[in-house]
Design an enzyme around this catalytic site. Structure first.
Site, PDB file in Angstrom:
ATOM      1  N   ALA A   1      34.826   7.498  87.906  1.00 55.92           N
ATOM      2  CA  ALA A   1      35.787   6.477  88.366  1.00 55.92           C
ATOM      3  C   ALA A   1      35.170   5.085  88.255  1.00 55.92           C
ATOM      4  O   ALA A   1      35.818   4.132  87.798  1.00 55.92           O
ATOM      5  CB  ALA A   1      36.205   6.759  89.818  1.00 55.92           C
ATOM      6  N   TYR A   2      33.918   4.968  88.648  1.00 50.98           N
ATOM      7  CA  TYR A   2      33.220   3.679  88.562  1.00 50.98           C
ATOM      8  C   TYR A   2      33.084   3.238  87.098  1.00 50.98           C
ATOM      9  O   TYR A   2      33.466   2.128  86.730  1.00 50.98           O
ATOM     10  CB  TYR A   2      31.844   3.831  89.217  1.00 50.98           C
ATOM     11  CG  TYR A   2      30.964   2.605  89.207  1.00 50.98           C
ATOM     12  CD1 TYR A   2      31.239   1.503  90.013  1.00 50.98           C
ATOM     13  CD2 TYR A   2      29.814   2.555  88.408  1.00 50.98           C
ATOM     14  CE1 TYR A   2      30.399   0.388  90.021  1.00 50.98           C
ATOM     15  CE2 TYR A   2      28.977   1.453  88.414  1.00 50.98           C
ATOM     16  CZ  TYR A   2      29.265   0.370  89.220  1.00 50.98           C
ATOM     17  OH  TYR A   2      28.435  -0.730  89.226  1.00 50.98           O
ATOM     18  N   GLY A   3      32.569   4.143  86.261  1.00 53.73           N
ATOM     19  CA  GLY A   3      32.331   3.797  84.860  1.00 53.73           C
ATOM     20  C   GLY A   3      33.618   3.488  84.111  1.00 53.73           C
ATOM     21  O   GLY A   3      33.673   2.529  83.331  1.00 53.73           O
TER      22      GLY A   3
END
Ligand code: NAP
Length: 239
Positions: A157-159
């Site tokens: 999700a972050y990447g």
């Protein structure tokens, strides 16, 4: 204040702690007047205290980038009303979300990552583009991550949301290339902050660069003489 950024107006997101707070102090040290954006009033006040201690001046903007979208749309116009232009935008606010397999990402965590890391970047560009173009040397820096180029299990999700941000920023950089506005990204590498501690709880933060160590590199991208456009500056050896 005197300095190479004297008289310049800077908007810094994520200014309540970590990298954003350190960048705000560094920009103030170089002479800029900073508008400090984050949710935590106490953290913003601490950054304000640090700026006052070096003789600088700041405006506090307690603000939730995930929930105050329409308020964010009014930010550019209110900066124009108050200051006439915006010289510097540093977007350091970001969220890690929960580190978990892609198949297990919960809707709430996904929604927050998209809202802060991607949608807020788009809305910031949208509302800050006119006041940045009104500057004779507008500068925008977005803080990104090596995860975009090097995906790793559990960081989906972050990447993915940072990858979306990078794409938008690089597209915007191309669109403004014939104007004085310079738009770049910076990947700080590992830095001892609350976010890093959440991702690597066993790590000794004393072994990492501090936010104050990377802040001058971000501030350097905000100087009027900066010529780079649409680049991702990496502060570590990616080999
Ligand atoms: P941090 O200490 O957790 O700071 C994150 C900042 O973002 C805080 O000021 C936080 O303020 C703000 N923020 C989060 N959600 C927000 C929201 N909904 N509305 C407004 N502000 C919000 O993390 P950091 O390490 O300094 O991260 C700064 C940037 O560097 C991030 O974009 C991160 O992705 C990037 N980065 C960090 C590292 C690292 O090793 N530290 C490495 C690569 C990239 P409030 O909580 O007060 O709202």
């Amino acid at each position: 204040m005197s300095g190479p950024l004297a008289g310049r107006i800077a908007l810094v997101t994520g200014a309540s702690r970590g990298i954003g707070a350190a960048v705000a102090v560094e920009l103030a040290r170089l002479g800029a007047r900073c508008v400090l954006l984050a949710r935590t009033q106490g953290g913003l006040e601490e950054t304000d205290d640090a700026i006052r201690a070096i003789g600088g001046e700041a405006t506090l903007l307690p603000f939730d980038l995930a929930r105050d979208g329409e308020k964010l749309d009014m930010l550019g116009p209110s900066i124009v009303e108050r200051f006439g232009r915006l010289d510097i935008l540093v977007h350091a606010a970001g969220v890690l979300g929960r580190l978990t397999p892609v198949a297990h990402i919960m809707p709430k965590d996904w929604t927050e990552c998209v809202a802060v890391n991607l949608t807020a970047a788009w809305r910031l560009i949208r509302t800050c583009d006119p006041p940045l173009r009104a500057s004779d040397a507008g500068r925008a820096v977005f803080v990104t991550t090596g995860r975009v180029a090097r995906p790793r299990a559990y960081w989906g999700a972050y990447g993915a949301t940072k990858a979306g941000m990078e794409h938008l920023v690089q597209t915007w950089a191309q669109e403004v290339r014939t104007t004085p506005l310079r738009v770049n990204l910076l990947d700080p590498g590992a830095v001892a902050t609350a976010m890093r501690a959440a991702a690597y709880p066993g790590e000794d933060p004393a072994t990492l660069p501090a936010p104050a160590d990377v802040a001058p590199r971000i501030a350097a991208l905000c100087l009027p003489e900066e010529t780079r456009q649409g680049e991702t500056v990496r502060l570590y050896d990616s080999a």
